[in-house]
Motif scaffolding. Structure first.
Motif, short mmCIF file in Angstrom:
data_model
loop_
_atom_site.label_atom_id
_atom_site.label_comp_id
_atom_site.label_asym_id
_atom_site.label_seq_id
_atom_site.Cartn_x
_atom_site.Cartn_y
_atom_site.Cartn_z
N ARG A 19 28.03 -2.88 -0.61
CA ARG A 19 28.00 -2.64 0.83
C ARG A 19 26.64 -3.04 1.40
N SER A 20 26.63 -3.35 2.70
CA SER A 20 25.40 -3.77 3.38
C SER A 20 25.17 -2.91 4.61
N ILE A 21 23.91 -2.86 5.03
CA ILE A 21 23.58 -2.29 6.34
C ILE A 21 22.84 -3.37 7.11
N PRO A 22 22.96 -3.36 8.45
CA PRO A 22 22.38 -4.45 9.25
C PRO A 22 20.86 -4.50 9.20
N GLU A 23 20.22 -3.37 8.94
CA GLU A 23 18.75 -3.37 8.91
C GLU A 23 18.25 -2.26 7.99
N LEU A 24 17.39 -2.65 7.06
CA LEU A 24 16.72 -1.67 6.20
C LEU A 24 15.25 -1.63 6.58
N GLU A 25 14.80 -0.46 7.04
CA GLU A 25 13.39 -0.26 7.31
C GLU A 25 12.76 0.50 6.15
N VAL A 26 11.59 0.05 5.72
CA VAL A 26 10.90 0.67 4.58
C VAL A 26 9.53 1.15 5.04
N ALA A 27 9.29 2.45 4.85
CA ALA A 27 7.98 3.03 5.17
C ALA A 27 7.08 2.92 3.94
N TYR A 28 5.83 2.54 4.17
CA TYR A 28 4.90 2.40 3.05
C TYR A 28 3.50 2.82 3.46
N GLU A 29 2.68 3.10 2.46
CA GLU A 29 1.25 3.29 2.66
C GLU A 29 0.51 2.40 1.68
N ALA A 30 -0.66 1.93 2.10
CA ALA A 30 -1.48 1.07 1.25
C ALA A 30 -2.93 1.49 1.36
N TYR A 31 -3.66 1.32 0.26
CA TYR A 31 -5.04 1.78 0.17
C TYR A 31 -5.86 0.69 -0.54
N GLY A 32 -7.07 0.49 -0.09
CA GLY A 32 -7.93 -0.50 -0.71
C GLY A 32 -7.78 -1.87 -0.08
N GLU A 33 -8.33 -2.87 -0.75
CA GLU A 33 -8.33 -4.25 -0.24
C GLU A 33 -7.65 -5.17 -1.24
N PHE A 34 -6.70 -5.96 -0.75
CA PHE A 34 -5.98 -6.90 -1.62
C PHE A 34 -6.83 -8.14 -1.85
N THR A 35 -7.04 -8.48 -3.13
CA THR A 35 -7.86 -9.64 -3.50
C THR A 35 -7.05 -10.74 -4.17
N GLY A 36 -5.75 -10.56 -4.26
CA GLY A 36 -4.89 -11.59 -4.83
C GLY A 36 -4.29 -11.23 -6.17
N ASP A 37 -5.01 -10.45 -6.98
CA ASP A 37 -4.49 -10.11 -8.31
C ASP A 37 -4.72 -8.64 -8.67
N ASN A 38 -4.91 -7.79 -7.67
CA ASN A 38 -5.28 -6.39 -7.95
C ASN A 38 -4.29 -5.38 -7.37
N ALA A 39 -3.06 -5.81 -7.08
CA ALA A 39 -2.08 -4.91 -6.46
C ALA A 39 -1.46 -3.99 -7.50
N VAL A 40 -1.43 -2.70 -7.20
CA VAL A 40 -0.78 -1.70 -8.03
C VAL A 40 0.27 -0.98 -7.18
N LEU A 41 1.52 -1.03 -7.62
CA LEU A 41 2.59 -0.33 -6.93
C LEU A 41 2.81 1.02 -7.59
N VAL A 42 2.79 2.09 -6.79
CA VAL A 42 3.07 3.44 -7.28
C VAL A 42 4.46 3.83 -6.81
N CYS A 43 5.31 4.28 -7.73
CA CYS A 43 6.68 4.68 -7.41
C CYS A 43 6.77 6.20 -7.39
N HIS A 44 7.24 6.76 -6.28
CA HIS A 44 7.27 8.21 -6.14
C HIS A 44 8.48 8.83 -6.84
N ALA A 45 8.40 10.13 -7.05
CA ALA A 45 9.48 10.86 -7.71
C ALA A 45 10.58 11.22 -6.72
N LEU A 46 11.51 12.05 -7.14
CA LEU A 46 12.77 12.28 -6.43
C LEU A 46 12.60 12.61 -4.95
#
Length: 403
Positions: A19-46
């Motif tokens: 199934r599809s929905i017409p629009e998925l909005e994703v809320a996010y937060e980011a900290y620090g400065e992106f330099t091209g190879d330093n991104a760390v994704l944190v996945c939250h719990a339930l």
């Protein structure tokens, strides 16, 4: 620490269920400065959110008065935001800014409710990948997360093995065991048998299924604690004189004490129902219960075969939600797929919540792993695979309920 908080539209989104929905909005937060190879994704719990660290003016209004991993993420902490560009995105189906059951369906103008498509951990991963594409982040240094967030981490190695260098699933496993499946089923039934649930159509000014959601949360909360930690924290003590019972009681209740552990569970349930959506709880627990690393493959090893990075699996001795032996099985699957993997076992009485409340145990090995991989000085590997029936490792599951 400067926090970037935003919501991004990913347009039409097709879920794994078809199934599809017409629009998925994703809320996010980011900290620090992106330099091209330093991104760390944190996945939250339930029931977590994108609010993983720091403080924000909206903290009191979105129910997240304190960031859920602020002891781990930040300047000079284990996931150092002076060195890494750290992101955390709220998953689809939740109720903290990303599209979920309580969101408005643009085609009807009404909340989706239970008409929202079924969501899976794979859907979470795909939404995160598309968010990163929108933000111009093609590759991740690492993906880190605890509990079902750890399952989300593992799915990254399965679905996008070329897009991440290191994974750190903490207090997680390749799948839930049957006892946890059973308890999650009971928790969901507490919600769906609440008369105010109204088959999921309770949005608006009318009553909401707060009693059912409160009971579901209490069941979940007991799963996150260990027998030892409950004994240390509560014992059989009666609650203080000012403690008031939150639920209706039987006539005999006045003769018996209202215990400290009951009061604690009631208090936490009351605060939880003020900030979380009952339908989201149904959807997210279904996603966790459904997860199976080997789905679509012959084995866990086959599912991980394309990943050639490094992995740190972390577990806790008193965690009976995701046991140390399950973590070792995951580490063995990674090794079987020729992944450089370490299983770091933490001696702890805190149960499943240890990954949230023991930064002194979680921080050093995680920090060293992010910096140096499995060769990090604080990263240790188990000498012997733990056994479920060995009390020095994970307690036997039924022990939480026995004398």
């Amino acid at each position: 620490m400067e926090v970037e908080r935003d919501t991004v539209s990913l347009g039409e989104f097709e879920f794994e269920c078809g199934r599809s929905i017409p629009e998925l909005e994703v809320a996010y937060e980011a900290y620090g400065e992106f330099t091209g190879d330093n991104a760390v994704l944190v996945c939250h719990a339930l029931t977590g959110s994108a609010h993983v660290a720091g403080r924000h003016p909206d903290d009191q209004t979105d129910g997240q008065a304190r960031a859920w991993w602020d002891d781990i993420v930040g300047p000079g902490k284990a996931v150092d935001t002076r060195e890494y560009y750290v992101l955390c995105a709220n998953v689809p189906g939740s109720c903290y800014g990303t599209t979920g059951p309580e969101s408005t369906n643009p085609e009807t103008g009404e909340p989706y409710g239970t008409d929202f498509p079924a969501v899976t951990v794979t859907d979470w991963t795909e939404a995160q990948r598309r968010l990163l594409d929108e933000l111009g982040i093609p590759h991740l240094h690492a993906v880190v997360g605890g509990s079902v967030g750890g399952m989300n981490v593992i799915e990254w190695a399965k679905q996008h093995p070329d897009h991440v260098e290191r994974i750190a699933p903490i207090a997680a496993a390749a799948r839930l065991d049957v006892q946890c499946l059973a308890m999650d089923a009971i928790a969901r039934r507490a919600i769906t048998t609440d008369d105010d649930w109204q088959r999921g159509d309770y949005y608006g000014d009318g009553p909401k299924p707060t009693d059912g959601l409160a009971l579901a949360r209490q069941i979940g909360h007991v799963m996150y604690l260990s027998k030892a930690s409950m004994e240390q924290k509560f014992g059989r003590r009666a609650a203080g004189r000012d403690a008031a019972r939150s639920f209706p009681t039987d006539p005999a209740a006045g003769f018996f004490p209202y215990r400290d552990v009951e009061s604690y569970l009631d208090y936490n349930a009351e605060s939880f129902v003020e900030r979380f959506d009952a339908n989201s709880y149904l959807y997210l627990t279904r996603a966790m219960d459904n997860y199976d690393l080997a789905a679509g493959f012959e084995s866990d090893e086959d599912a991980l075969a394309a990943f050639d990075g490094e992995a740190l699996v972390m577990s806790f001795t008193a965690d009976w939600h995701f046991t140390a032996s399950q973590a070792e099985e995951l580490a063995e699957a990674l090794r079987g797929a020729d992944v450089a993997a370490a299983h770091h076992l933490v001696e702890s009485d805190h149960g499943h919540d240890a990954f949230l409340v023991e930064p002194e145990s979680v921080g050093p090995p995680l920090s060293d792993f992010l910096a140096d991989g499995v060769e990090g000085t604080a990263v240790t590997d188990t000498d012997e695979p733990p056994e479920d029936d060995d009390p020095s490792f994970a307690p036997v599951h039924t022990s939480l309920f026995s004398d």
